[in-house]
Scaffold this active site. Sequence first.
Site, PDB file in Angstrom:
ATOM      1  N   GLY A 313       0.832  -1.202   0.000  1.00  0.00           N
ATOM      2  CA  GLY A 313       0.000   0.000   0.000  1.00  0.00           C
ATOM      3  C   GLY A 313       0.858   1.239   0.000  1.00  0.00           C
ATOM      4  N   GLU A 314       0.369   2.308   0.603  1.00  0.00           N
ATOM      5  CA  GLU A 314       1.051   3.602   0.730  1.00  0.00           C
ATOM      6  C   GLU A 314       1.113   4.385  -0.581  1.00  0.00           C
ATOM      7  OE1 GLU A 314       5.032   3.121   2.149  1.00  0.00           O
ATOM      8  OE2 GLU A 314       4.459   2.095   3.994  1.00  0.00           O
TER       9      GLU A 314
END
Length: 347
Positions: A313-314
Amino acid sequence: MTKQDLIPAIPTLHDAALASALQHRIDRKTKPLGSLGRLEGLMLRLGLIQGTEQPKLVEPQMMVFAADHGLAAHGVSAFPSDVTWQMVENFLAGGAAVSVLARQHGLQLSVVDAGVRHTFEPRPGLLIAKIAMGSRDMLAGPAMTVDECATAVAAGKTLLQKRPGNALLLGEMGIGNTSSAALLLSRLGGYPLADCVGRGTGLDDAQLRHKLDVLARVLEKHPRATEPMAALAALGGLEIAMMVGAVLQAALERRVIVVDGFITGAAVLVAAKLQPAVLERCIFAHRSNEQGHRLMLDTLQAQPLLDLGLRLGEGSGAALAWPLLESACRVLAEMASFDSAGVSDKT
């Protein structure tokens, strides 16, 4: 704010004349037809998004939307909720994967506090747009009230309007947000919940069974939340709702939208249910290892650029895919044609 203001009409990008002109330019480059594979499709997509035969990427914005989730109290994540605000600090300090990749590729990184259960000191790179101290427990009621959800969507639109450039790369952070993404995919995509739920931050088999049980009870709690905004309010999160607003605004402005993984895909799913032409502006960075992501991509009729087994993610996948977009623009602009180079074409 009226519904039309909150959810503006997004027109189709269909332009047969431009598509033909772009394809001609691509085909006349000094190469066999189609030999640059999917990079050629990327050139075409970028030109259509920007409405030009000479697409350029200017001041790309990596925006990481962060918020906490009340459902995390039920043990649906392998990490405690405090990791959300701790990772926000890590982003701002430059120590997270997306921070490193943003520096490498010249992406302007902004972290948006959409609803983190923590009070941050203002500083460069942090956009404080907190709607609440996290979403509510979905087993007790909707994650957000209708007003909170609409406010978050509107805030995402406003934040994007204030950012420069013509490209938005989506990122997110929020312990528990794979649960929201799985719930939205199941409800809006019509899939069995078990096919949508994955291990998130690294659940073992027993924890995964527990997560599935909790999420099944959530869906039973909210049977009437079937329309996109109703589902977003009941089952989503503040960071996902704010991303929906940013996506709608970016699509309206014909910005290139680079979609990261499962959670950012959930925001695009909601936005596309509201305005289907949003998808014409989207480039999907990668296929993640989160179980539901393949179904998410199928639902969005998306072909991702990369498949690296990522599940961080991120916005990390979006940042990794970014050089491919830059290459597509540069090859289209700088590669010689048969005519300009004096190279013989195929007989």
